[in-house]
Design an enzyme around this catalytic site. Structure first.
Site, PDB file in Angstrom:
ATOM      1  N   CYS A 112     -11.965 -11.635 -31.659  1.00  0.00           N
ATOM      2  CA  CYS A 112     -12.579 -12.504 -30.629  1.00  0.00           C
ATOM      3  C   CYS A 112     -13.914 -11.960 -30.118  1.00  0.00           C
ATOM      4  O   CYS A 112     -14.674 -12.680 -29.470  1.00  0.00           O
ATOM      5  CB  CYS A 112     -11.634 -12.690 -29.448  1.00  0.00           C
ATOM      6  SG  CYS A 112     -10.064 -13.412 -29.894  1.00  0.00           S
ATOM      7  N   HIS A 248     -15.523 -14.620 -22.519  1.00  0.00           N
ATOM      8  CA  HIS A 248     -14.564 -15.038 -23.542  1.00  0.00           C
ATOM      9  C   HIS A 248     -13.452 -15.841 -22.855  1.00  0.00           C
ATOM     10  O   HIS A 248     -13.053 -15.529 -21.736  1.00  0.00           O
ATOM     11  CB  HIS A 248     -13.990 -13.783 -24.209  1.00  0.00           C
ATOM     12  CG  HIS A 248     -12.921 -14.067 -25.207  1.00  0.00           C
ATOM     13  ND1 HIS A 248     -13.020 -15.077 -26.135  1.00  0.00           N
ATOM     14  CD2 HIS A 248     -11.707 -13.460 -25.419  1.00  0.00           C
ATOM     15  CE1 HIS A 248     -11.922 -15.077 -26.885  1.00  0.00           C
ATOM     16  NE2 HIS A 248     -11.115 -14.121 -26.470  1.00  0.00           N
ATOM     17  N   ASN A 278      -8.116 -20.651 -26.752  1.00  0.00           N
ATOM     18  CA  ASN A 278      -8.885 -19.494 -27.211  1.00  0.00           C
ATOM     19  C   ASN A 278      -9.340 -19.755 -28.657  1.00  0.00           C
ATOM     20  O   ASN A 278      -8.507 -19.773 -29.561  1.00  0.00           O
ATOM     21  CB  ASN A 278      -8.001 -18.249 -27.108  1.00  0.00           C
ATOM     22  CG  ASN A 278      -8.695 -16.990 -27.583  1.00  0.00           C
ATOM     23  OD1 ASN A 278      -9.780 -17.038 -28.165  1.00  0.00           O
ATOM     24  ND2 ASN A 278      -8.073 -15.850 -27.361  1.00  0.00           N
TER      25      ASN A 278
HETATM   26  C1  LIG Z   1      -0.048 -14.147 -23.402  1.00  0.00           C
HETATM   27  C2  LIG Z   1       0.029 -14.236 -21.896  1.00  0.00           C
HETATM   28  C3  LIG Z   1      -0.479 -15.580 -21.427  1.00  0.00           C
HETATM   29  C4  LIG Z   1       1.497 -14.115 -21.451  1.00  0.00           C
HETATM   30  O1  LIG Z   1       1.587 -14.228 -20.066  1.00  0.00           O
HETATM   31  P1  LIG Z   1       2.573 -13.264 -19.239  1.00  0.00           P
HETATM   32  O2  LIG Z   1       2.490 -13.697 -17.829  1.00  0.00           O
HETATM   33  O3  LIG Z   1       2.169 -11.858 -19.570  1.00  0.00           O
HETATM   34  O4  LIG Z   1       3.964 -13.665 -19.825  1.00  0.00           O
HETATM   35  P2  LIG Z   1       5.057 -12.725 -20.513  1.00  0.00           P
HETATM   36  O5  LIG Z   1       4.608 -12.328 -21.875  1.00  0.00           O
HETATM   37  O6  LIG Z   1       5.433 -11.640 -19.543  1.00  0.00           O
HETATM   38  O7  LIG Z   1       6.282 -13.734 -20.630  1.00  0.00           O
HETATM   39  C5  LIG Z   1       6.948 -14.193 -19.460  1.00  0.00           C
HETATM   40  C6  LIG Z   1       8.106 -15.074 -19.868  1.00  0.00           C
HETATM   41  O8  LIG Z   1       7.605 -16.309 -20.427  1.00  0.00           O
HETATM   42  C7  LIG Z   1       8.193 -16.530 -21.718  1.00  0.00           C
HETATM   43  N1  LIG Z   1       7.188 -17.217 -22.542  1.00  0.00           N
HETATM   44  C8  LIG Z   1       6.277 -16.665 -23.395  1.00  0.00           C
HETATM   45  N2  LIG Z   1       5.548 -17.641 -23.961  1.00  0.00           N
HETATM   46  C9  LIG Z   1       6.013 -18.817 -23.478  1.00  0.00           C
HETATM   47  C10 LIG Z   1       5.663 -20.149 -23.685  1.00  0.00           C
HETATM   48  N3  LIG Z   1       4.669 -20.511 -24.510  1.00  0.00           N
HETATM   49  N4  LIG Z   1       6.344 -21.097 -23.016  1.00  0.00           N
HETATM   50  C11 LIG Z   1       7.337 -20.794 -22.164  1.00  0.00           C
HETATM   51  N5  LIG Z   1       7.721 -19.526 -21.933  1.00  0.00           N
HETATM   52  C12 LIG Z   1       7.061 -18.552 -22.567  1.00  0.00           C
HETATM   53  C13 LIG Z   1       8.528 -15.152 -22.232  1.00  0.00           C
HETATM   54  O9  LIG Z   1       9.563 -15.231 -23.197  1.00  0.00           O
HETATM   55  C14 LIG Z   1       8.998 -14.460 -20.956  1.00  0.00           C
HETATM   56  O10 LIG Z   1      10.313 -14.862 -20.694  1.00  0.00           O
HETATM   57  P3  LIG Z   1      11.375 -13.827 -20.012  1.00  0.00           P
HETATM   58  O11 LIG Z   1      10.785 -13.475 -18.691  1.00  0.00           O
HETATM   59  O12 LIG Z   1      12.610 -14.635 -19.945  1.00  0.00           O
HETATM   60  O13 LIG Z   1      11.430 -12.662 -20.962  1.00  0.00           O
HETATM   61  C15 LIG Z   1      -0.796 -13.075 -21.241  1.00  0.00           C
HETATM   62  O14 LIG Z   1      -0.170 -11.840 -21.448  1.00  0.00           O
HETATM   63  C16 LIG Z   1      -2.216 -13.019 -21.766  1.00  0.00           C
HETATM   64  O15 LIG Z   1      -3.002 -13.868 -21.457  1.00  0.00           O
HETATM   65  N6  LIG Z   1      -2.602 -11.968 -22.536  1.00  0.00           N
HETATM   66  C17 LIG Z   1      -3.950 -11.758 -22.952  1.00  0.00           C
HETATM   67  C18 LIG Z   1      -4.539 -12.896 -23.759  1.00  0.00           C
HETATM   68  C19 LIG Z   1      -4.643 -12.567 -25.194  1.00  0.00           C
HETATM   69  O16 LIG Z   1      -4.048 -11.629 -25.612  1.00  0.00           O
HETATM   70  N7  LIG Z   1      -5.395 -13.322 -25.965  1.00  0.00           N
HETATM   71  C20 LIG Z   1      -5.598 -13.053 -27.352  1.00  0.00           C
HETATM   72  C21 LIG Z   1      -6.599 -11.998 -27.613  1.00  0.00           C
HETATM   73  S1  LIG Z   1      -8.232 -12.459 -27.305  1.00  0.00           S
END
Ligand SMILES: CC(C)(COP(=O)(O)OP(=O)(O)OC[C@H]1O[C@@H](n2cnc3c(N)ncnc32)[C@H](O)[C@@H]1OP(=O)(O)O)[C@@H](O)C(=O)NCCC(=O)NCCS
Length: 363
Positions: A112, A248, A278
């Site tokens: 990215c 980004h 993204n």
């Molecule tokens: C990916 C991202 C949105 C996840 O958000 P988060 O608040 O960290 O969520 P978590 O991974 O802790 O998951 C929380 C819960 O939601 C669930 N979950 C994950 N994806 C889900 C979806 N699409 N729909 C519903 N539930 C979902 C998980 O299973 C977890 O459930 P649990 O609590 O029962 O275990 C966040 O970590 C993020 O934005 N990361 C950086 C972005 C990134 O990496 N981009 C790519 C690189 S540029």
């Protein structure tokens, strides 16, 4: 006299098929509410054509904005992690399709962060006199590499492309300072393990996508903070000098954090993640093109950008915009249309991958 790399052209390409969060919830255990509140994404685009097609349309728009003949280009640099083929590169397809006969052409993969990496190196190449007119593109067809059975990553990404034309100039414009890094200890937290180390004779259709969202989030904040500090220190500018933030687009919460960090109000922060998700290397040039269309960038503005991506690569840059904020020629060309919906394009991949996971489970 010091040479600078002025941004004289800009353009974007978004494929027509739209996949909403509700569309995703028809085949994944997810909801519009979860995706919107955790990421800010409402819909994304799904391309019916390859990355090089997206890249070429964005490039044509950027050349039109600059009113530049493709034969004047001496370098085409495409940031992408989703090339149509491994060999030859996407940049050579763009070179052929534009008829840019005298340009060197190569791809760059910093995930990215590729577009900012590209701007960084293209600017250096222009400053040294090695190149004079460079086309930098960010183009991705991420919907072809996602595991459409995995809700944690499938809901985040979309397809698109954007481009900029950089030309040697004696005006102090373009990238004033930039800093690019790589936190390689975190290589594995965002990884598509599909390449030449893959056992192609036992391929069952699953491309393993390793994605640890919270770890990426933490490392991205740290890496972007370091890069932002460096570009402010290098230019001697402070957040008071910044007119807008073009970051980004990976998560709305991260964008809000950066806006606070750079002291930029929401009205001056470019946010389009709700429309496109993204798009990896394409987020930055698409956001710049839209900021110009919407009048957010004004002549002479000072803009800060920050990026992160697989690697774990990070970067930041401060751009001084020139005096022209309107395209010289119409730059709204689009891809040829399709009668396929986003679900028509995605469901076959979802079903095939689901079947492959089930077969693995049955072994
Ligand atoms: C990916 C991202 C949105 C996840 O958000 P988060 O608040 O960290 O969520 P978590 O991974 O802790 O998951 C929380 C819960 O939601 C669930 N979950 C994950 N994806 C889900 C979806 N699409 N729909 C519903 N539930 C979902 C998980 O299973 C977890 O459930 P649990 O609590 O029962 O275990 C966040 O970590 C993020 O934005 N990361 C950086 C972005 C990134 O990496 N981009 C790519 C690189 S540029």
């Amino acid at each position: 006299m010091k040479i600078h790399a002025e941004i004289t052209g800009w353009g974007k390409c978004l494929p027509p098929a739209i996949m909403t969060n509700d569309d995703l919830a028809t085949f994944l255990d997810t909801s519009d509410e979860w995706i919107r509140t955790r990421t800010g994404i409402e819909e994304r685009r799904v391309s019916h054509l390859g990355t090089s097609h997206l890249a070429t349309v964005a490039a044509r728009n950027a050349l039109a904005a600059a009113d530049l003949d493709p034969n004047e280009l001496d370098l085409i640099l495409v940031g992408t992690c989703t090339p149509d083929e491994i060999i030859p590169n996407v940049a050579s397809a763009v070179q052929r399709d534009l008829g840019a006969k005298y340009a060197a052409a190569f791809d760059l993969n910093a995930a990215c962060s590729s577009f900012l990496y590209g701007l960084h190196y293209a600017t250096q190449a222009i400053r040294t006199g090695a190149h004079k007119k460079v086309l930098v593109i960010g183009a991705e067809r991420l919907t072809r590499i996602l595991d459409w059975t995995r809700r944690e990553s499938a809901v985040l990404f979309g397809d698109g492309a954007g481009a900029m034309v950089l030309e040697a100039s004696t005006e102090e414009t373009g990238l004033l300072a930039s800093h690019v890094t790589c936190d390689a200890d975190a290589r594995d937290v965002l990884a598509l393990e599909f390449g030449m180390s893959f056992d192609r004779f036992n391929f069952d259709g699953i491309m393993p996508f390793n994605f640890v969202g919270q770890e990426i989030f933490k490392r991205a904040v740290k890496g972007m903070n370091i890069a932002i500090d460096k570009v402010f220190a290098e230019t001697g500018l402070t957040t008071d000098d910044i007119d807008s933030l073009i970051p980004h687009q990976a998560n709305k919460r991260l964008i809000d954090y950066l806006a606070k960090r750079c002291n930029v109000p929401e009205s001056k922060t470019v946010i389009n993640i709700q429309k496109y998700g993204n798009t990896s290397s394409a987020t930055l040039p698409i956001a710049y093109a839209e900021a110009l269309e919407q009048g957010i960038i004004k002549p002479g503005d000072t803009i800060v950008s920050a990026v992160f991506g697989g690697g774990l690569t990070c970067g930041a840059g401060i751009i001084k915009w020139g005096q022209r904020v309107t395209p010289k020629q119409d730059n709204q060309m689009q891809l040829p249309g399709t009668d396929k919906s986003a679900l028509d394009l995605i469901l076959p991949m979802h079903l095939a991958t689901k079947k492959a996971w089930e077969s693995r489970g049955n072994e």
